[in-house]
Design a protein around this motif. Structure first.
Motif, mmCIF file in Angstrom:
data_model
loop_
_atom_site.group_PDB
_atom_site.id
_atom_site.type_symbol
_atom_site.label_atom_id
_atom_site.label_comp_id
_atom_site.label_asym_id
_atom_site.label_seq_id
_atom_site.Cartn_x
_atom_site.Cartn_y
_atom_site.Cartn_z
ATOM 1 N N ALA A 137 0.937 -1.134 -0.070
ATOM 2 C CA ALA A 137 0.079 -0.072 -0.145
ATOM 3 C C ALA A 137 0.968 1.222 0.288
ATOM 4 O O ALA A 137 0.684 2.314 -0.723
ATOM 5 C CB ALA A 137 -0.843 -0.059 1.207
ATOM 6 N N THR A 139 2.687 4.814 1.556
ATOM 7 C CA THR A 139 2.155 5.993 2.368
ATOM 8 C C THR A 139 1.959 7.120 1.606
ATOM 9 O O THR A 139 2.745 7.403 0.718
ATOM 10 C CB THR A 139 2.497 6.113 3.896
ATOM 11 O OG1 THR A 139 4.086 6.088 3.483
ATOM 12 C CG2 THR A 139 2.664 4.935 4.597
ATOM 13 N N GLU A 160 -7.413 9.849 6.094
ATOM 14 C CA GLU A 160 -6.828 8.821 4.975
ATOM 15 C C GLU A 160 -7.707 7.838 4.521
ATOM 16 O O GLU A 160 -8.744 7.398 5.544
ATOM 17 C CB GLU A 160 -5.706 8.425 5.392
ATOM 18 C CG GLU A 160 -4.442 9.577 5.370
ATOM 19 C CD GLU A 160 -3.178 8.980 5.853
ATOM 20 O OE1 GLU A 160 -3.372 7.754 6.784
ATOM 21 O OE2 GLU A 160 -2.130 9.607 5.723
ATOM 22 N N THR A 162 -8.227 4.040 2.222
ATOM 23 C CA THR A 162 -7.340 2.832 1.409
ATOM 24 C C THR A 162 -8.155 1.938 0.678
ATOM 25 O O THR A 162 -9.217 1.505 1.523
ATOM 26 C CB THR A 162 -6.273 2.347 2.254
ATOM 27 O OG1 THR A 162 -5.231 3.181 2.812
ATOM 28 C CG2 THR A 162 -5.609 1.491 1.290
ATOM 29 N N LEU A 173 -4.804 5.010 -2.764
ATOM 30 C CA LEU A 173 -4.765 5.548 -1.545
ATOM 31 C C LEU A 173 -5.227 7.009 -1.832
ATOM 32 O O LEU A 173 -5.149 7.489 -2.746
ATOM 33 C CB LEU A 173 -2.923 5.558 -0.884
ATOM 34 C CG LEU A 173 -2.230 4.412 -0.807
ATOM 35 C CD1 LEU A 173 -1.109 4.709 -0.321
ATOM 36 C CD2 LEU A 173 -3.097 3.523 0.208
ATOM 37 N N GLN A 174 -5.727 7.617 -0.740
ATOM 38 C CA GLN A 174 -6.517 8.968 -0.712
ATOM 39 C C GLN A 174 -6.190 9.438 0.700
ATOM 40 O O GLN A 174 -6.372 9.044 1.585
ATOM 41 C CB GLN A 174 -7.893 8.781 -1.090
ATOM 42 C CG GLN A 174 -8.583 10.143 -1.041
ATOM 43 C CD GLN A 174 -10.142 10.006 -1.287
ATOM 44 O OE1 GLN A 174 -10.260 9.560 -2.429
ATOM 45 N NE2 GLN A 174 -10.919 10.449 -0.689
ATOM 46 N N SER A 175 -5.741 10.847 0.463
ATOM 47 C CA SER A 175 -5.506 11.603 1.681
ATOM 48 C C SER A 175 -6.015 13.008 1.440
ATOM 49 O O SER A 175 -5.577 13.807 0.636
ATOM 50 C CB SER A 175 -3.849 11.664 1.805
ATOM 51 O OG SER A 175 -3.550 12.456 2.986
#
Length: 389
Positions: A137, A139, A160, A162, A173-175
């Motif tokens: 995954a 970061t 966040e 996932t 991934l999304q932040s």
């Protein structure tokens, strides 16, 4: 000889296309071939060796003539431990263990829905950083002017998420970044995001930077509360309209209070009280809230109801004791005036009766004198009439 030529060809192809490794920890890119050497394997057949694969590897893995294990295209399912046991012609046994990890470099991350403006002192969304197609995954990290942004739950907040693709097993991934710019700070700060793989010695990937502008909010003007009809004094059944005036951009959230207690109403600058009754009497105020300024309450206004009865108008007011006191005073003064008038009329009538009583005896004496005179005149008249010829 043909078998040896084929084995040599395989080794040459794998050395150019994939990776021939002999260490304990192995990393391989998804989709590429992987060769695992069996240490201690006899160089010439017949070879005495054994690979323990287990699981899905049985259907794809193949042992080469030199005893090495070939995985034609490494996938996520190939992660795990491979074991080889080889025995040479002298009976010496050698064991080899490989811990295989696979990886996939995602596409370059990007910031979607970037903010063009931020407000000083107000939590604002900067944007959402997205990375797709990576394994493991990894970061995502945010940076401000080249320095890492550490979430503190106050001025900096990160949300966040996932996801994992159900077929490929790759991660997305999304932040989401929220910041509260300081007042008097930089007018155009630089934000960026980076993806760090979950394996060592792999370079981070960076997004293109964004530079939203930061503007200072204008001071909030004093909040005013306007009531219609003016004065807030109405008859039962009428309608009262309260308007909260709080000029600001963006428009503030408006909440209402009665007698100091918040009302469970949706945010609206206008409060309408239709067909008011005694339950609507009280003191009202509105509270305007802007994230950049906090809540600000208006001066309170009083709503009073005037009720009309059969014997005359009476006033009732909550929060308007002056009107009730005035009505009480006017009632007392009116009562005193009427009582004074009645007393005056009674006194006048008594004086008049006393005057008539005084005149009555005098008139009686005059009547008696007149009667006596009349009697004395009558005998004289009789004598004169009898003494004639």
């Amino acid at each position: 000889m043909a078998a040896w030529a084929a084995a040599g060809a395989w080794v040459l192809i794998l050395s150019l296309w994939g990776a021939v490794v002999g260490g304990q920890n192995v990393t391989a890119r998804i989709g590429e071939p992987l060769v695992l050497n069996c240490k201690g394997a006899p160089k010439k057949p017949p070879q005495q060796l054994e690979w323990k694969l287990g699981g899905p590897w049985d259907s794809v893995a193949r042992v080469l003539p030199n005893g090495s294990l070939l995985l034609p295209a490494v996938g996520i399912q190939d992660e795990g431990t491979f074991r080889c046991r080889a025995t040479n012609r002298n009976g010496k046994e050698t064991k080899t263990n490989y811990r295989v990890r696979v990886y996939q470099i995602p596409g370059k991350p990007e910031i979607v829905d970037p903010a063009s403006e931020l407000m000083a002192g107000v939590p604002s969304k900067v944007g959402t950083c997205v990375s797709e197609g990576g394994y493991p995954a990894g970061t995502l990290s945010w940076h401000l002017d080249g320095k890492p942004l550490v979430p503190d739950g106050k001025g900096v907040a990160v949300k966040e998420q996932t996801w994992r693709h159900p077929e490929t097993g790759l991660f997305t991934l999304q932040s989401e970044l929220m910041v509260t710019p300081a007042r008097g700070g930089a007018s155009r700060p630089t934000f960026s995001c980076s993806f760090s793989p979950g394996l060592p010695r792999r370079r981070a990937l960076h997004t293109a930077p964004i530079q939203p502008s930061v503007w200072e909010p204008e001071p909030l003007e004093e909040v005013q509360l306007v009531v219609e009809p003016e004065g807030g004094v109405v008859a039962p059944g009428e309608t009262v309209t309260l308007t909260c005036e709080a000029p600001a951009q963006p428009p503030p959230q408006i909440h209402w209070m009665k007698d100091g207690v918040p009302l469970s109403l949706t945010s609206s600058p206008v409060l309408i009280l239709p067909e008011v009754g005694p339950q609507d009497q009280g003191t009202y105020s509105c509270v305007a809230t802007l994230p950049s300024h906090g809540p600000q309450e208006s001066p309170a206004v009083s709503i009073s109801i005037i009720e009309t009865g059969e014997e005359g108008p009476t006033a009732g007011s909550v929060g308007g004791s002056g009107l009730g006191t005035l009505a009480l005073v006017l009632g007392i003064l009116g009562g005193l005036g009427i009582a004074t008038l009645l007393v005056g009329v009674i006194m006048w009538r008594r004086r008049r009766l006393q005057g008539e009583e005084r005149k009555a005896p005098e008139n009686q004496e005059e009547e008696e004198e007149r009667a006596e005179l009349n009697q004395s005149e009558e005998p004289e008249a009789g004598e004169s009439s009898t003494g004639g010829p």
